[in-house]
Design an enzyme around this catalytic site. Sequence first.
Site, PDB file in Angstrom:
ATOM      1  N   ASP A 223       0.770  -1.120   0.059  1.00 43.00           N
ATOM      2  CA  ASP A 223      -0.058   0.127  -0.092  1.00 43.00           C
ATOM      3  C   ASP A 223       1.046   1.227  -0.099  1.00 43.00           C
ATOM      4  O   ASP A 223       2.161   1.016  -0.020  1.00 43.00           O
ATOM      5  CB  ASP A 223      -1.042  -0.188   1.401  1.00 43.00           C
ATOM      6  CG  ASP A 223      -2.301   0.575   1.041  1.00 43.00           C
ATOM      7  OD1 ASP A 223      -2.236   1.689   0.367  1.00 43.00           O
ATOM      8  OD2 ASP A 223      -3.229   0.245   1.337  1.00 43.00           O
ATOM      9  N   GLY A 249       4.199   1.624  -2.228  1.00 41.50           N
ATOM     10  CA  GLY A 249       4.332   1.914  -3.579  1.00 41.50           C
ATOM     11  C   GLY A 249       3.123   2.324  -3.980  1.00 41.50           C
ATOM     12  O   GLY A 249       2.177   2.656  -3.246  1.00 41.50           O
ATOM     13  N   ASP A 250       3.121   2.427  -5.323  1.00 39.05           N
ATOM     14  CA  ASP A 250       1.788   2.916  -6.011  1.00 39.05           C
ATOM     15  C   ASP A 250       1.244   1.937  -6.943  1.00 39.05           C
ATOM     16  O   ASP A 250       1.710   1.471  -8.070  1.00 39.05           O
ATOM     17  CB  ASP A 250       2.049   4.268  -6.795  1.00 39.05           C
ATOM     18  CG  ASP A 250       0.866   4.872  -7.705  1.00 39.05           C
ATOM     19  OD1 ASP A 250      -0.162   4.272  -7.895  1.00 39.05           O
ATOM     20  OD2 ASP A 250       1.023   5.768  -8.255  1.00 39.05           O
ATOM     21  N   PHE A 251      -0.109   1.178  -6.473  1.00 36.33           N
ATOM     22  CA  PHE A 251      -0.571   0.197  -7.461  1.00 36.33           C
ATOM     23  C   PHE A 251      -1.145   0.729  -8.765  1.00 36.33           C
ATOM     24  O   PHE A 251      -1.158  -0.373  -9.424  1.00 36.33           O
ATOM     25  CB  PHE A 251      -1.694  -0.674  -6.819  1.00 36.33           C
ATOM     26  CG  PHE A 251      -2.900   0.247  -6.199  1.00 36.33           C
ATOM     27  CD1 PHE A 251      -3.295   1.271  -6.914  1.00 36.33           C
ATOM     28  CD2 PHE A 251      -3.417  -0.153  -5.156  1.00 36.33           C
ATOM     29  CE1 PHE A 251      -4.580   1.901  -6.453  1.00 36.33           C
ATOM     30  CE2 PHE A 251      -4.406   0.741  -4.501  1.00 36.33           C
ATOM     31  CZ  PHE A 251      -4.951   1.522  -5.237  1.00 36.33           C
ATOM     32  N   HIS A 269     -13.910  -0.947  -5.580  1.00 35.93           N
ATOM     33  CA  HIS A 269     -15.067   0.047  -5.540  1.00 35.93           C
ATOM     34  C   HIS A 269     -14.573   1.586  -5.392  1.00 35.93           C
ATOM     35  O   HIS A 269     -15.923   2.447  -5.368  1.00 35.93           O
ATOM     36  CB  HIS A 269     -16.034  -0.396  -4.442  1.00 35.93           C
ATOM     37  CG  HIS A 269     -15.504  -0.263  -3.301  1.00 35.93           C
ATOM     38  ND1 HIS A 269     -16.431  -0.110  -1.878  1.00 35.93           N
ATOM     39  CD2 HIS A 269     -14.333   0.253  -2.714  1.00 35.93           C
ATOM     40  CE1 HIS A 269     -16.037   0.006  -1.039  1.00 35.93           C
ATOM     41  NE2 HIS A 269     -14.439   0.406  -1.094  1.00 35.93           N
TER      42      HIS A 269
END
Length: 362
Positions: A223, A249-251, A269
């Site tokens: 995350d 990190g950045d997904f 969602h």
Amino acid sequence: MVGNQSHETAATGISGGVALKDARTTTAHSAELMRLINGYQVSQALHVAATLGVADHLKDGPQPSDALAQACSAHPASLYRLLRALAAIGVFHEAEGRRFSLTPFGTCLTDDALGSRRDYARWIGTPGMWQSWGNLLHGVLTGEGVTRFTCGVDAWTYRDQHPEERALFDAAMTALSRTEAQAVTEAYDFGRFGCIVDVGGGEGYLLKAILLACPEARGILFDQPQVTATAAGVFASAGLAQRCQVAAGDFFQAVPGAGDAYIMKSVLHDWGECEATEILRSCRRAMPATAMLLAIERVVGPPNQDPSGNSFDLNMLVQYGASERTAQEFQALLNSSGFDLVEVIPTHSPLSIIVGRPAPAA
């Protein structure tokens, strides 16, 4: 003439009886609709009771309203009116002498109850949430996220700018995760996987529950840095420090590779179709061909059903301009992102497990 008059009188009586029955039915429907219209009053009353910690002050037994007012630093007469209103709908029970006690509903407003809703009730009345819902009309007219319209920034940025509201949001989501994690682990056998990557896993409560249930498995929690800052302590306190790695990190860009399963709970969602597709494609690039995708989300039910799921769907519109999805919509989303839908597994919580596998290369 007499016979005709009698017939007319009887017909009028029947007609009058039907009309009276219809009027009573309409009145009942009108009263029920008024109850629904005034639902916001119940939400605020519960928010105030949770914020004041009323239920926690009643855990050791009944208390008179004046004593509760002193404990909560509240105006005695006004607090009594709040408690009386909540007792009328079954949250508390009022006995002689204005003494109040917990009901099963009220117990769920305590901080340590199984399935506690205290932190959620505290969060829903915060300015960012409450004021945004007041502008729902804008979202319905435009399809845009209402929080951005209301607060000038998206919901994530707003909470970063208001740490007190962010803390309540995090507490509310953690309380939900604790309840949902048990349902998820009971519904699916995660023990078949050697390495489980939790994408957007927050503080790690779901992954912790899975690893505790599957002693041979290893985990990677992934995350943003500010979210995972406390996750190492969660795993260490459960004796899982050696079995779980915390990565930040950045997904949208990349996620850890080489996992046997990639799980995401209540991630998709939060995003519209384009963003959700990018998240899934990022997972697809990292996944071995034999890995499985497990998206844990609400699945909106058939028309005229599932009021809870549809209410949460509106909440996604308000907060993020996003949506809950039907099973068919999840299938389309997975297909457009390089996955085949395998099955949808319900749990005994509102969440289901959407199982996918990488689609064969064309």
